[in-house]
Design a protein around this motif. Structure first.
Motif: not given
Lengths: 366, 425, 84
Positions: B45, B121, B124, B131-132, B389, C45-56
């Motif tokens: 990435r 929140p 992760t 990735a983030l 998930i 809720r906030a981002a979890v997977c960073g790659m477009g899978v979890c939709f959070e």
């Protein structure tokens, strides 16, 4: 051998309703269901409680049943949402028929009113411009049928019904049924197996009619009523090989449910890209705003369809102690409760509240 | 309007880049798609601070210098497919792509296991935080606990440090003996051994605990600390971020939609391929992590093989078979030494959310032995992530097996689904 | 693009600047309250997977709701709203 006052085969919304009514009447009931309760057509449809005025017999049964549905308005599992039904006319010809439709619905005991173009856009601002009017049935609602079926079966069991879960009926005998594990149950039998009816009662013609639905992510406030095109009934009652008709529903979650399609002679449950395309193009004609919404899931289901579109409700001809409640096409949820009441009246030899003749199974063999 | 290609490659990570190059080397017209805006997939990435990894840059630049023509199609998300056509959504449009053959290089996603507080929140994935961070997520000065399982934890910790985060510790659930045994086998894969040595240097000073896992995350609206179970006794670690992942799971949804047979030997299915990387569906090949988690080297080799084979040059593919087999053996090493401790599967309590999209708790799923019945009654799996998930979690927890797939492959605009194929009446 | 290598956009009305190449998710996280959406029960809720899978990480970007922030490059002038 276990003896019952009634053996209900199939625990979709119709079977579950019959089991619930029967136990309420004090009968000792067995329920046989091979899959998840409410897992057939019950799980696949829109859960719309709607009166359609085209067929007087269908309307009578629906009206009878809709009154019963009011008892479940506060049931948490039902997720009862009184969004009302808004029928939309595409053109002046369709609009011209509205007055008569309103009259028929009102005569049957429902509430309906004609809606002019101005009122139409007040009710649903997202509709495509250029529509000339429609008809509103403000008290109609939508429910979530699988959980209602579960509730009805649970209630029946609380009253003593036995559930033979994961079991199918291998053979119907004289006042007996044999299950696939060899268990034999004795008693009058009511077959409520939906599209699987021909397996047990091949003498009653019934065809599966495939439908597609699609659900979006949450868009609260976009849609306020279940909206259908007035031409929907032609699709439903027609005999064309395949047809689509505009039908959208606001779920209580804020998601939008979009239909509808009908196909005969297709048994493959796979989602058909071309059928989805047709259905969606039709929907965009009425509501362009749908174009940009996110679709999360698409699925198919099969409506159990008889030659005249009315269900079989009553005694199976040339048999004893064998009854049927199946073939409700797209009105299974709407008419389930009324069907169950009607069945119990017939079973117990009471004059039913509505004329049972239009649904008599014997008509199929005439 | 349908764009036609000889070979379509889905996924522009290491496997996809190799496949595109291999196919194009024979003169094929190749379409290389990815849902992301840049190539590289996950392991390669692009990093907003440190740029694109060198091997990725090289692999991409090589695409411009092949006999054939490679068209790079970024932000192209596959929505539905058959073995010759892809319906694809881009940020503003939808398009149909057709091909003679297809290579699936759809990679893997992270295994996320539920535990109390995992939805806060600040929590992760481990691959997730990597990735983030690479896409610019602010981690500088943040206190981070990295947890879960596998060599990925080390890579994540290294990335975090490179971005200025304070990595408080790494909690690897595998026991120390298993990790040591893994390390001792690395000499067979020299590139990996070097990588491990480099990582050790980069992670100097960060406690690396084995047999250790996060039991609970605390916080009201955001994470403020975690409880860790450790062989030396329980710990509480105040922190800003928890990056927790329990390994990788192949992305097989597109393969499944194409009717490809899946291999169900392990808990999570992978795409079944033969020695030429053919799937069971005619003209469809697969390469890389989607065929089983085996790491970067295997992905690159398999990508090349699949590209050669898809372009109609199986001999070139077969020549790479011995290196492929060697690289694939790494998969077994990973699976053996980082198998999940049973305790990591029982972290969730009755109130712990299992389905994040629809807020379905573990308790709500009690009493259902049938996945479909559970879905219908609770809506578990009916949300936007389409069960990716929760479905993976429930398979790992041995509650319900993985379900089937229907279009859309990912949520898509209705306009996309209404895109007609001009050749279909 | 503004100052070399920076992208300026707004998150819930607040101006944010991120390095070029950053995702919308990175921009949202730069704002003090890093919350992307509310769950069905109203939890942040906030981002979890960073790659477009979890939709959070779904947010509204320029009037289009339900966009995955981690899959969307930040562009100059974007208006992002969270918590939709």
């Amino acid at each position: 051998m276990s003896h019952y006052d009634l053996i209900v085969v199939g625990a979709g919304i119709v079977g579950a309703s019959c089991a619930d009514e029967a136990t309420a009447a004090g009968l000792r009931v067995a329920i046989v269901e091979p899959g998840p309760i409410g897992g057939g057509a019950t799980a696949c449809g829109m859960g719309h409680l709607v009166a359609m005025d085209d067929d007087p017999a269908e309307l009578a049964l629906a009206r009878y049943s809709l009154r019963r549905w009011e008892d479940h308005a506060d049931l948490a599992e039902a997720e009862f949402s009184r969004c009302g039904t808004l029928w939309v006319a595409r053109n002046e010809t369709e609009a011209a028929g509205i007055a008569q439709r309103v009259a028929r619905l009102e005569a049957s005991g429902g509430e309906a009113e004609a809606v002019d173009a101005q009122a139409l856009y007040r009710l649903e601002p997202a509709l495509a411009p250029g529509l000339c009017g429609g008809m509103l049935a403000p008290r109609e609602a939508v429910v979530y049928p699988p959980r209602v079926a579960l509730h009805l079966v649970r209630r029946a069991r609380q009253r003593g019904a036995s559930l033979y879960a994961g079991r199918a009926v291998r053979r119907l005998g004289r006042a007996t049924v044999t299950l696939d594990d060899g268990t034999v149950l004795a008693g009058p039998t009511l077959v409520a197996t939906g599209c699987a009816l021909p397996e047990l009662l091949p003498q009653l013609p019934l065809r599966p009619r495939k439908g597609h639905l699609l659900i979006t992510d949450r868009y609260p406030g976009l849609l306020h009523h279940q909206v259908l095109e007035l031409g929907y009934a032609s699709s439903a009652h027609g005999t064309a090989g395949s047809s689509v008709a505009f039908n959208v529903q606001p779920r209580p979650t804020g998601q939008i449910l979009i239909g509808s399609s009908r196909e005969f002679d297709v048994t493959d449950p796979a989602v058909s890209g071309p059928m989805l395309q047709r259905m969606l193009q039709r929907a965009f004609d009425f509501m362009p705003a749908l174009r940009g919404l996110q679709a999360i899931r698409a699925w198919t289901g099969f409506r159990p369809t008889t030659p005249d579109g009315r269900p079989y409700l009553g005694a199976v001809p040339d048999s004893t102690d064998l009854w049927v409640a199946a073939g409700h096409e797209g009105l299974g949820v709407t008419t389930a409760l009324g069907s169950a009441r009607l069945m119990l009246d017939l079973l117990q030899g009471r004059p039913p509240a509505i004329d049972p003749a239009p649904y008599a199974p014997a008509r199929a063999l005439a | 309007m349908t764009e036609r290609y000889d070979v379509l490659v889905v996924g522009a990570g290491p496997a996809g880049l190799a496949a595109a190059r291999a196919a194009a080397s024979h003169g094929a017209r190749v379409g290389l798609l990815d849902a992301q805006a840049r190539h590289g997939g996950q392991v390669w990435r692009h990093d907003v601070l440190h740029g694109t990894p060198r091997p990725a840059r090289i692999a991409f630049d090589l695409l411009a210098r092949t006999r054939g023509h490679v068209e790079w199609l970024p932000q192209h998300q596959v929505i539905s497919a058959d073995h010759r056509t892809l319906l694809v959504e881009t940020p503003r449009a939808a398009v149909r792509l057709s091909c003679g053959s297809m290579v699936l290089a759809t990679g893997a996603r992270e295994l996320l296991l539920p535990f109390p507080g995992w939805t806060l929140p600040g929590v992760t994935g481990a691959g997730g935080i990597q990735a983030l961070a690479k896409q610019g997520w602010p981690v500088r000065g943040k206190r981070v606990v990295v947890a879960g399982s596998g060599p990925l934890l080390l890579a994540a910790a290294a990335t975090l440090r490179r971005h200025g985060a304070r990595v408080l510790g790494i909690c690897e659930q595998a026991p120390a003996a298993a990790v040591a045994a893994f390390a001792m086998q690395l000499w067979r894969w020299p590139a990996r051994a070097v990588q491990a040595a480099v990582l050790r240097t980069r992670l100097a000073g960060i406690p690396y605990r084995c047999g250790s896992f996060v039991r609970m995350a605390h916080g009201r609206d955001a994470l403020c600390g975690v409880d860790v179970d450790d062989p030396h006794g329980p710990l509480h670690i105040p922190c800003d971020l928890l990056a927790v992942g329990y390994g990788l799971v192949p992305n097989v949804e597109l393969a499944s939609m194409l009717g490809c047979a899946l291999d169900h030997t392990r808990i999570h299915p992978c795409v079944r391929v033969d020695t030429l990387l053919r799937t069971s569906t005619a003209n469809v090949y697969a390469a890389g992590e989607s065929c089983g988690i085996a790491g970067l080297a295997a992905a690159r080799i398999e990508g090349s093989m699949a590209g050669h084979a898809a372009a109609g040059f199986p001999a070139a593919a077969t020549a790479l078979l011995p290196s492929r087999q060697r690289a694939r053996r790494f998969a077994d090493l990973l699976a053996q030494h980082f198998a999940l401790d049973a305790r990591t599967r029982t972290l969730a309590g009755a109130d712990t959310i299992i389905c994040r999209c629809e807020d379905v708790t573990l308790a709500a799923l009690d009493g259902f032995t049938d996945a479909r019945a559970a879905r219908l009654a609770t809506r578990c799996g009916m949300g936007a992530c389409q069960g990716r998930i929760c479905g993976t979690t429930l398979a790992e927890l041995d509650r319900f097996p993985h379900g089937g797939i229907r279009p859309p492959l990912f949520p898509a605009r209705l306009a996309t689904l209404a895109t007609g194929d001009p050749s279909t009446p | 693009m503004s100052a070399a290598g920076t992208v300026r956009l707004s998150v819930d009305g607040e101006p944010v600047a991120v390095p070029a190449g950053s995702s919308v998710a990175a921009a949202v996280a730069s704002v003090a309250a890093a919350r992307f959406r509310r769950s069905v029960r109203g939890e942040p809720r906030a981002a979890v997977c960073g790659m477009g899978v979890c939709f959070e990480c779904r947010v509204r970007i320029d009037d289009t709701p339900h966009q995955r922030a981690c899959m969307t490059p930040a562009r100059e002038g974007m208006q992002v709203s969270t918590d939709d």
